[in-house]
Motif scaffolding. Structure first.
Motif, PDB file in Angstrom:
ATOM      1  N   GLY A  41       0.811  -1.214   0.000  1.00  0.00           N
ATOM      2  CA  GLY A  41       0.000   0.000   0.000  1.00  0.00           C
ATOM      3  C   GLY A  41       0.843   1.263   0.000  1.00  0.00           C
ATOM      4  N   VAL A  42       1.827   1.319   0.872  1.00  0.00           N
ATOM      5  CA  VAL A  42       2.677   2.512   0.947  1.00  0.00           C
ATOM      6  C   VAL A  42       3.633   2.566  -0.236  1.00  0.00           C
ATOM      7  CG1 VAL A  42       4.422   3.712   2.336  1.00  0.00           C
ATOM      8  CG2 VAL A  42       2.460   2.649   3.450  1.00  0.00           C
ATOM      9  N   TRP A  43       4.083   1.420  -0.746  1.00  0.00           N
ATOM     10  CA  TRP A  43       4.870   1.435  -1.981  1.00  0.00           C
ATOM     11  C   TRP A  43       4.088   2.139  -3.085  1.00  0.00           C
ATOM     12  CZ3 TRP A  43       7.308  -4.130  -2.824  1.00  0.00           C
ATOM     13  CH2 TRP A  43       8.497  -4.206  -2.066  1.00  0.00           C
ATOM     14  N   LEU A  44       2.789   1.868  -3.139  1.00  0.00           N
ATOM     15  CA  LEU A  44       1.959   2.443  -4.194  1.00  0.00           C
ATOM     16  C   LEU A  44       1.757   3.943  -3.993  1.00  0.00           C
ATOM     17  CD1 LEU A  44       0.138   2.073  -6.689  1.00  0.00           C
ATOM     18  CD2 LEU A  44      -1.746   1.549  -5.119  1.00  0.00           C
ATOM     19  N   ILE A  45       1.389   4.364  -2.793  1.00  0.00           N
ATOM     20  CA  ILE A  45       1.059   5.778  -2.584  1.00  0.00           C
ATOM     21  C   ILE A  45       2.297   6.660  -2.507  1.00  0.00           C
ATOM     22  CG2 ILE A  45      -1.016   5.084  -1.336  1.00  0.00           C
ATOM     23  CD1 ILE A  45       0.337   6.063   1.229  1.00  0.00           C
ATOM     24  N   SER A  46       3.468   6.066  -2.278  1.00  0.00           N
ATOM     25  CA  SER A  46       4.681   6.877  -2.143  1.00  0.00           C
ATOM     26  C   SER A  46       5.206   7.373  -3.486  1.00  0.00           C
ATOM     27  CB  SER A  46       5.776   6.077  -1.428  1.00  0.00           C
ATOM     28  OG  SER A  46       6.194   4.971  -2.226  1.00  0.00           O
ATOM     29  N   GLY A  47       4.854   6.696  -4.565  1.00  0.00           N
ATOM     30  CA  GLY A  47       5.325   7.105  -5.881  1.00  0.00           C
ATOM     31  C   GLY A  47       6.532   6.358  -6.383  1.00  0.00           C
ATOM     32  N   ILE A  48       7.001   5.355  -5.657  1.00  0.00           N
ATOM     33  CA  ILE A  48       8.169   4.605  -6.135  1.00  0.00           C
ATOM     34  C   ILE A  48       7.768   3.516  -7.117  1.00  0.00           C
ATOM     35  CG2 ILE A  48       9.495   5.067  -4.045  1.00  0.00           C
ATOM     36  CD1 ILE A  48       8.883   2.242  -3.113  1.00  0.00           C
ATOM     37  N   VAL A  49       6.484   3.145  -7.139  1.00  0.00           N
ATOM     38  CA  VAL A  49       5.998   2.147  -8.087  1.00  0.00           C
ATOM     39  C   VAL A  49       5.394   2.829  -9.307  1.00  0.00           C
ATOM     40  CG1 VAL A  49       4.380   0.241  -8.454  1.00  0.00           C
ATOM     41  CG2 VAL A  49       5.580   0.464  -6.266  1.00  0.00           C
ATOM     42  N   VAL A  50       4.430   3.688  -9.059  1.00  0.00           N
ATOM     43  CA  VAL A  50       3.751   4.443 -10.114  1.00  0.00           C
ATOM     44  C   VAL A  50       3.911   5.928  -9.816  1.00  0.00           C
ATOM     45  CG1 VAL A  50       1.549   4.878 -11.268  1.00  0.00           C
ATOM     46  CG2 VAL A  50       2.066   2.586 -10.380  1.00  0.00           C
ATOM     47  N   PRO A  51       4.325   6.730 -10.800  1.00  0.00           N
ATOM     48  CA  PRO A  51       4.469   8.178 -10.549  1.00  0.00           C
ATOM     49  C   PRO A  51       3.164   8.789 -10.058  1.00  0.00           C
ATOM     50  CG  PRO A  51       5.476   7.570 -12.647  1.00  0.00           C
ATOM     51  CD  PRO A  51       4.747   6.357 -12.163  1.00  0.00           C
ATOM     52  N   LEU A  52       3.277   9.697  -9.101  1.00  0.00           N
ATOM     53  CA  LEU A  52       2.081  10.328  -8.560  1.00  0.00           C
ATOM     54  C   LEU A  52       1.325  11.124  -9.612  1.00  0.00           C
ATOM     55  CD1 LEU A  52       3.277  11.610  -5.058  1.00  0.00           C
ATOM     56  CD2 LEU A  52       1.917   9.585  -5.587  1.00  0.00           C
ATOM     57  N   SER A  53       2.029  11.543 -10.668  1.00  0.00           N
ATOM     58  CA  SER A  53       1.383  12.316 -11.731  1.00  0.00           C
ATOM     59  C   SER A  53       0.299  11.517 -12.449  1.00  0.00           C
ATOM     60  CB  SER A  53       2.424  12.800 -12.742  1.00  0.00           C
ATOM     61  OG  SER A  53       3.140  11.708 -13.293  1.00  0.00           O
ATOM     62  N   ASN A  54       0.313  10.190 -12.283  1.00  0.00           N
ATOM     63  CA  ASN A  54      -0.716   9.359 -12.910  1.00  0.00           C
ATOM     64  C   ASN A  54      -2.055   9.433 -12.178  1.00  0.00           C
ATOM     65  OD1 ASN A  54       1.373   8.617 -14.551  1.00  0.00           O
ATOM     66  ND2 ASN A  54       1.343   6.447 -14.045  1.00  0.00           N
ATOM     67  N   SER A  89      -5.081  11.683  -9.938  1.00  0.00           N
ATOM     68  CA  SER A  89      -5.705  13.003  -9.940  1.00  0.00           C
ATOM     69  C   SER A  89      -5.117  13.867  -8.832  1.00  0.00           C
ATOM     70  CB  SER A  89      -7.220  12.868  -9.747  1.00  0.00           C
ATOM     71  OG  SER A  89      -7.509  12.302  -8.481  1.00  0.00           O
ATOM     72  N   ARG A  90      -5.316  15.174  -8.940  1.00  0.00           N
ATOM     73  CA  ARG A  90      -4.748  16.104  -7.974  1.00  0.00           C
ATOM     74  C   ARG A  90      -5.231  15.840  -6.541  1.00  0.00           C
ATOM     75  NH1 ARG A  90      -0.118  18.946  -7.777  1.00  0.00           N
ATOM     76  NH2 ARG A  90      -0.335  20.794  -6.464  1.00  0.00           N
ATOM     77  N   PRO A  91      -6.535  15.640  -6.333  1.00  0.00           N
ATOM     78  CA  PRO A  91      -6.984  15.350  -4.955  1.00  0.00           C
ATOM     79  C   PRO A  91      -6.353  14.090  -4.378  1.00  0.00           C
ATOM     80  CG  PRO A  91      -8.841  15.983  -6.327  1.00  0.00           C
ATOM     81  CD  PRO A  91      -7.674  15.790  -7.252  1.00  0.00           C
ATOM     82  N   VAL A  92      -6.187  13.068  -5.211  1.00  0.00           N
ATOM     83  CA  VAL A  92      -5.582  11.816  -4.741  1.00  0.00           C
ATOM     84  C   VAL A  92      -4.114  12.041  -4.392  1.00  0.00           C
ATOM     85  CG1 VAL A  92      -4.964   9.462  -5.395  1.00  0.00           C
ATOM     86  CG2 VAL A  92      -7.195  10.384  -6.033  1.00  0.00           C
ATOM     87  N   GLN A  93      -3.410  12.846  -5.199  1.00  0.00           N
ATOM     88  CA  GLN A  93      -2.020  13.159  -4.900  1.00  0.00           C
ATOM     89  C   GLN A  93      -1.894  13.852  -3.547  1.00  0.00           C
ATOM     90  OE1 GLN A  93       0.330  15.021  -8.060  1.00  0.00           O
ATOM     91  NE2 GLN A  93      -1.104  14.271  -9.583  1.00  0.00           N
ATOM     92  N   LEU A  94      -2.773  14.804  -3.288  1.00  0.00           N
ATOM     93  CA  LEU A  94      -2.740  15.519  -2.003  1.00  0.00           C
ATOM     94  C   LEU A  94      -3.034  14.571  -0.845  1.00  0.00           C
ATOM     95  CD1 LEU A  94      -4.591  18.829  -2.983  1.00  0.00           C
ATOM     96  CD2 LEU A  94      -2.132  18.485  -2.645  1.00  0.00           C
ATOM     97  N   LEU A  95      -3.938  13.630  -1.057  1.00  0.00           N
ATOM     98  CA  LEU A  95      -4.249  12.646  -0.021  1.00  0.00           C
ATOM     99  C   LEU A  95      -3.034  11.768   0.267  1.00  0.00           C
ATOM    100  CD1 LEU A  95      -6.352  11.293   1.818  1.00  0.00           C
ATOM    101  CD2 LEU A  95      -6.967   9.834  -0.120  1.00  0.00           C
TER     102      LEU A  95
END
Length: 261
Positions: free
Chosen positions: A183-196, A198-204
């Motif tokens: 879960g944290v691998w995913l939300i941290s951006g090391i697996v998938v870039p955060l730019s993929n 939406s903006r609200p999800v990135q802020l979360l």
């Protein structure tokens, strides 16, 4: 230098270190002598490295930061072990003695819990550098990469305190390690870039300090870099305060009730 002189020098150096750092050093060295923890960290880190290496195929410029992503993945993989460190002390039979130590709960248990993150630092960085050299035939070290590793270590150490509280809530906290890891691998951006996302999800996702630490790698200006550093440090401090308070309160309750099982 003979063994006796080396031992005397080591004692004199340790005399200048705070007791918490000495305890942290002790726990990290203990974990390094336990095959289970080494295999767990290296297994997760190497598995991530193989998958991440394929994603950089044909991207020579992007592969420069490969070892940083790999090292951070190992850092977090080790951090998730914090959910089981208290149970490991119960298994060893040392938990009651630690709980009743006159040093106080924070001084005894915080170095133990935080040692999980530093185990990932000790194992993850060298292995990631070696993997990068063998796979991409290059190792690029930039100041921003070292800064990202430093802030990621702080984020993981602070998160370890929060994760350890799970064991105090349920003895089966270790079964959630895999979910927390991916879960944290995913939300941290090391697996998938955060730019993929939406903006609200990135802020979360940026609620977690590790995500902010990883975003430093994509900073395009000095001002953005400074703001991200401040945000990462602030979030890590918040996580550390909340985690240490919960751990101290939970252990104090256990000590009052006499539940050492």
């Amino acid at each position: 230098m003979n063994d006796k002189a080396r031992h005397i020098l080591e004692i004199r150096i340790l005399d200048f270190l705070p007791s918490e750092l000495m305890m942290l050093n002790f726990h990290v060295r203990t974990l390094l002598h336990t095959p289970f923890f080494i295999i767990s960290v290296l297994g997760s880190g190497v598995s991530f490295s193989f998958l991440k290496a394929f994603s950089f195929a044909g991207d020579a410029a992007g592969s420069e930061a490969f070892w940083v992503y790999s090292a951070i993945a190992s850092l977090w993989a080790a951090t998730t072990l914090a959910t089981g460190l208290i149970g490991y002390q119960r298994f060893q039979g040392t938990f009651p003695y630690l709980l009743l130590s006159p040093q106080g709960i924070p001084a005894v248990f915080i170095p133990l819990i935080v040692s999980a993150a530093f185990l990932g630092l000790v194992l993850g960085v060298p292995v990631s550098l070696l993997f990068s050299f063998l796979w991409f035939h290059q190792v690029v070290v930039r100041p921003v990469y070292l800064l990202a590793i430093l802030l990621a270590t702080l984020a993981c150490a602070a998160s370890a305190l929060c994760l350890s509280a799970l064991y105090l809530l349920t003895r089966r906290a270790s079964i959630y390690e895999g979910l927390i890891l991916t879960g944290v691998w995913l939300i941290s951006g090391i697996v998938v870039p955060l730019s993929n996302f939406s903006r609200p999800v990135q802020l979360l996702f940026c609620i977690h300090p590790l995500t902010v630490a990883v975003k430093i790698l994509a900073a395009v200006s000095a001002q953005e870099l400074i703001l991200l550093c401040i945000a990462a440090c602030a979030l890590s401090i918040c996580f550390a305060i909340v985690g240490s308070k919960v751990v101290a309160a939970s252990f104090a309750r256990i000590r009052r009730e006499g539940d050492f099982s």
